[in-house]
Scaffold this motif. Sequence first.
Motif, PDB file in Angstrom:
ATOM      1  N   LEU A 104       0.818  -1.292  -0.020  1.00 19.46           N
ATOM      2  CA  LEU A 104       0.074   0.065  -0.068  1.00 19.46           C
ATOM      3  C   LEU A 104       0.978   1.169  -0.055  1.00 19.46           C
ATOM      4  CD1 LEU A 104      -2.438  -1.138   2.684  1.00 19.46           C
ATOM      5  CD2 LEU A 104      -2.672  -1.466   0.510  1.00 19.46           C
ATOM      6  N   ASN A 105       0.373   2.066  -0.641  1.00 21.09           N
ATOM      7  CA  ASN A 105       1.140   3.492  -0.549  1.00 21.09           C
ATOM      8  C   ASN A 105       0.494   4.499   0.702  1.00 21.09           C
ATOM      9  OD1 ASN A 105       2.613   3.301  -2.996  1.00 21.09           O
ATOM     10  ND2 ASN A 105       0.786   3.945  -4.152  1.00 21.09           N
ATOM     11  N   GLU A 106       1.751   5.098   1.203  1.00 20.66           N
ATOM     12  CA  GLU A 106       1.258   5.653   2.419  1.00 20.66           C
ATOM     13  C   GLU A 106       1.025   7.073   2.261  1.00 20.66           C
ATOM     14  OE1 GLU A 106       4.005   5.225   5.687  1.00 20.66           O
ATOM     15  OE2 GLU A 106       4.967   6.630   4.800  1.00 20.66           O
ATOM     16  N   PRO A 107       0.237   7.825   2.909  1.00 22.70           N
ATOM     17  CA  PRO A 107      -0.861   7.183   3.864  1.00 22.70           C
ATOM     18  C   PRO A 107      -1.961   6.194   3.190  1.00 22.70           C
ATOM     19  CG  PRO A 107      -1.224   9.352   3.876  1.00 22.70           C
ATOM     20  CD  PRO A 107      -0.292   9.236   2.879  1.00 22.70           C
ATOM     21  N   ALA A 108      -2.502   5.246   3.940  1.00 23.94           N
ATOM     22  CA  ALA A 108      -3.372   4.273   3.424  1.00 23.94           C
ATOM     23  C   ALA A 108      -4.575   4.604   4.194  1.00 23.94           C
ATOM     24  CB  ALA A 108      -2.887   3.006   3.270  1.00 23.94           C
ATOM     25  N   LEU A 109      -5.749   4.994   3.629  1.00 27.13           N
ATOM     26  CA  LEU A 109      -6.964   4.963   4.168  1.00 27.13           C
ATOM     27  C   LEU A 109      -7.929   3.632   4.037  1.00 27.13           C
ATOM     28  CD1 LEU A 109      -8.903   6.826   5.793  1.00 27.13           C
ATOM     29  CD2 LEU A 109      -9.797   7.700   3.533  1.00 27.13           C
ATOM     30  N   ILE A 110      -8.447   2.956   5.079  1.00 30.27           N
ATOM     31  CA  ILE A 110      -9.003   2.106   5.223  1.00 30.27           C
ATOM     32  C   ILE A 110     -10.283   2.138   6.007  1.00 30.27           C
ATOM     33  CG2 ILE A 110      -6.956   0.527   4.929  1.00 30.27           C
ATOM     34  CD1 ILE A 110      -7.316  -0.500   8.036  1.00 30.27           C
ATOM     35  N   ASP A 111     -11.279   1.321   5.805  1.00 30.75           N
ATOM     36  CA  ASP A 111     -12.454   1.167   6.748  1.00 30.75           C
ATOM     37  C   ASP A 111     -12.343   0.090   7.826  1.00 30.75           C
ATOM     38  OD1 ASP A 111     -15.111   0.367   7.756  1.00 30.75           O
ATOM     39  OD2 ASP A 111     -16.003   1.649   6.160  1.00 30.75           O
ATOM     40  N   LEU A 112     -11.938   0.598   8.951  1.00 26.55           N
ATOM     41  CA  LEU A 112     -11.924  -0.781   9.962  1.00 26.55           C
ATOM     42  C   LEU A 112     -13.093  -0.807  10.829  1.00 26.55           C
ATOM     43  CD1 LEU A 112      -9.661  -2.417  11.144  1.00 26.55           C
ATOM     44  CD2 LEU A 112      -8.969  -0.385  12.519  1.00 26.55           C
ATOM     45  N   TYR A 113     -13.916  -1.696  10.485  1.00 24.89           N
ATOM     46  CA  TYR A 113     -15.087  -1.991  11.118  1.00 24.89           C
ATOM     47  C   TYR A 113     -16.062  -0.503  11.317  1.00 24.89           C
ATOM     48  CZ  TYR A 113     -12.385  -6.195  12.374  1.00 24.89           C
ATOM     49  OH  TYR A 113     -11.734  -7.036  12.132  1.00 24.89           O
ATOM     50  N   GLY A 114     -16.035  -0.058  10.264  1.00 24.41           N
ATOM     51  CA  GLY A 114     -16.944   1.167  10.125  1.00 24.41           C
ATOM     52  C   GLY A 114     -16.237   2.428  10.498  1.00 24.41           C
ATOM     53  N   GLU A 115     -14.943   2.409  10.980  1.00 20.06           N
ATOM     54  CA  GLU A 115     -14.221   3.693  11.297  1.00 20.06           C
ATOM     55  C   GLU A 115     -13.258   4.158  10.357  1.00 20.06           C
ATOM     56  OE1 GLU A 115     -13.213   7.047  13.397  1.00 20.06           O
ATOM     57  OE2 GLU A 115     -14.900   5.859  13.967  1.00 20.06           O
ATOM     58  N   PRO A 116     -13.222   5.132   9.758  1.00 16.12           N
ATOM     59  CA  PRO A 116     -12.010   5.555   8.737  1.00 16.12           C
ATOM     60  C   PRO A 116     -10.842   5.709   9.577  1.00 16.12           C
ATOM     61  CG  PRO A 116     -14.089   6.946   8.362  1.00 16.12           C
ATOM     62  CD  PRO A 116     -14.255   6.155   9.577  1.00 16.12           C
ATOM     63  N   THR A 117      -9.863   4.953   8.874  1.00 14.86           N
ATOM     64  CA  THR A 117      -8.579   4.682  10.007  1.00 14.86           C
ATOM     65  C   THR A 117      -7.320   5.032   8.799  1.00 14.86           C
ATOM     66  OG1 THR A 117      -9.686   3.149  11.403  1.00 14.86           O
ATOM     67  CG2 THR A 117      -7.240   3.070  11.316  1.00 14.86           C
ATOM     68  N   LEU A 118      -6.281   5.911   9.280  1.00 19.54           N
ATOM     69  CA  LEU A 118      -5.338   6.114   8.418  1.00 19.54           C
ATOM     70  C   LEU A 118      -3.960   5.290   8.957  1.00 19.54           C
ATOM     71  CD1 LEU A 118      -4.883   7.967   6.053  1.00 19.54           C
ATOM     72  CD2 LEU A 118      -3.960   9.672   7.821  1.00 19.54           C
ATOM     73  N   LEU A 119      -3.339   4.729   7.874  1.00 21.09           N
ATOM     74  CA  LEU A 119      -2.000   3.819   8.422  1.00 21.09           C
ATOM     75  C   LEU A 119      -0.935   4.263   7.490  1.00 21.09           C
ATOM     76  CD1 LEU A 119      -3.724   0.372   7.374  1.00 21.09           C
ATOM     77  CD2 LEU A 119      -4.066   1.534   9.658  1.00 21.09           C
ATOM     78  N   LEU A 120       0.170   4.367   8.443  1.00 19.99           N
ATOM     79  CA  LEU A 120       1.318   4.939   7.839  1.00 19.99           C
ATOM     80  C   LEU A 120       2.427   4.448   8.730  1.00 19.99           C
ATOM     81  CD1 LEU A 120       2.171   8.586   8.268  1.00 19.99           C
ATOM     82  CD2 LEU A 120       0.266   7.289   9.666  1.00 19.99           C
ATOM     83  N   HIS A 121       3.724   4.160   8.143  1.00 21.99           N
ATOM     84  CA  HIS A 121       4.945   3.552   9.107  1.00 21.99           C
ATOM     85  C   HIS A 121       5.214   4.611  10.105  1.00 21.99           C
ATOM     86  CE1 HIS A 121       8.505   1.737  10.217  1.00 21.99           C
ATOM     87  NE2 HIS A 121       9.249   2.761  10.059  1.00 21.99           N
ATOM     88  N   GLY A 122       5.094   5.938   9.778  1.00 21.19           N
ATOM     89  CA  GLY A 122       5.350   6.814  11.079  1.00 21.19           C
ATOM     90  C   GLY A 122       6.548   7.686  11.078  1.00 21.19           C
ATOM     91  N   ASP A 123       7.555   7.418  10.142  1.00 21.67           N
ATOM     92  CA  ASP A 123       8.747   8.168   9.964  1.00 21.67           C
ATOM     93  C   ASP A 123       8.554   9.541   9.297  1.00 21.67           C
ATOM     94  OD1 ASP A 123       8.267   6.763   7.723  1.00 21.67           O
ATOM     95  OD2 ASP A 123      10.400   6.918   6.920  1.00 21.67           O
ATOM     96  N   ARG A 234      -4.603  -5.431  18.044  1.00 16.63           N
ATOM     97  CA  ARG A 234      -5.814  -6.354  17.649  1.00 16.63           C
ATOM     98  C   ARG A 234      -7.004  -5.401  17.772  1.00 16.63           C
ATOM     99  NH1 ARG A 234      -6.805 -11.685  17.598  1.00 16.63           N
ATOM    100  NH2 ARG A 234      -4.866 -12.175  18.874  1.00 16.63           N
ATOM    101  N   CYS A 235      -7.648  -5.321  16.516  1.00 24.43           N
ATOM    102  CA  CYS A 235      -8.919  -4.703  16.294  1.00 24.43           C
ATOM    103  C   CYS A 235      -9.984  -5.436  15.733  1.00 24.43           C
ATOM    104  CB  CYS A 235      -8.628  -3.488  15.421  1.00 24.43           C
ATOM    105  SG  CYS A 235      -7.337  -2.476  15.800  1.00 24.43           S
ATOM    106  N   GLY A 236     -11.129  -5.030  16.468  1.00 23.74           N
ATOM    107  CA  GLY A 236     -12.466  -5.629  16.231  1.00 23.74           C
ATOM    108  C   GLY A 236     -13.542  -4.819  16.327  1.00 23.74           C
ATOM    109  N   PRO A 237     -14.748  -5.240  16.190  1.00 17.47           N
ATOM    110  CA  PRO A 237     -16.030  -4.251  16.251  1.00 17.47           C
ATOM    111  C   PRO A 237     -15.893  -3.492  17.670  1.00 17.47           C
ATOM    112  CG  PRO A 237     -16.564  -6.249  15.190  1.00 17.47           C
ATOM    113  CD  PRO A 237     -15.117  -6.439  15.704  1.00 17.47           C
ATOM    114  N   GLY A 238     -15.492  -4.112  18.666  1.00 11.76           N
ATOM    115  CA  GLY A 238     -15.389  -3.511  19.679  1.00 11.76           C
ATOM    116  C   GLY A 238     -14.346  -2.563  19.973  1.00 11.76           C
ATOM    117  N   GLY A 239     -13.335  -2.452  19.392  1.00 10.07           N
ATOM    118  CA  GLY A 239     -12.408  -1.456  19.642  1.00 10.07           C
ATOM    119  C   GLY A 239     -10.843  -2.281  19.426  1.00 10.07           C
TER     120      GLY A 239
END
Length: 255
Positions: A104-123, A234-239
């Motif tokens: 994936l190219n960063e930042p990567a935007l995903i839908d994580l159990y209904g919550e828009p979530t941004l992913l990146l390495h961090g550097d 670890r992520c699930g519907p509850g957090g």
Amino acid sequence: MRAGHLADTLFIADLHLDPQRPAVTALFENFVDALTPVDCAALYILGDLFEAWIGDDEDQPEARRVIERLRALSDRGVPLYLLRGNRDFLLGEGFERDSGGQLLNEPALIDLYGEPTLLLHGDSLCTDDLDYQRFRQQVRDPDWQHAFLARPLAERRAIAAGLRETSREQTAVKQAEIMDVNPQAVASLMREHGVRRLIHGHTHRPAIHEFALDGAPATRMVLGDWYEQGSLLRCGPGGCRLESLPLEGGNPGMP
């Protein structure tokens, strides 16, 4: 899997797999071997899977074995996604093909159990470290990468070893605050992408930070490294929650 139960999504980063730390590689292989679609909806590796990646023609047996394990994971039906880190920014199409994962190219935007979530390495968020940001810009340049990959494998390996040694020397004299993320850079990125949840690695400071962004709740989740133990989110519907994986034989040594 229980009826109506959604499998968890797992996030890891900063494994820095290296032949000199076989216990960590074994821990990772055992971790991956145990994952199935029943309990893992997807595995995200957010950079620095390897201590160094000098090109997709890497022929070290340990590295090829890790790729084979990832291929078996994807063949079992577990989706595998990866970001490039500051140590393995040369991961490319050959790695994708062999591992069965998707870069994936960063930042990567995903839908994580209904919550828009941004992913990146961090550097890229460590904007106070000006020397590193200049280096990052250099090695992410396509022309630099093309020239580097044109060198013989042995020469690339030697260059990578020299860069790691330089990095260790520089890190030893830098203030810790400079090497952490800049809060303004975090807020700016989250505003730009319209998210209130961010997941990254790189800093080796695992934590879940709750804060206010423009008057509303926001969360920044930081993944741990794999030096003294394994670490995952670890992520699930509850957090989401951080977990550790015990390393057989104790501390394998710090970087």
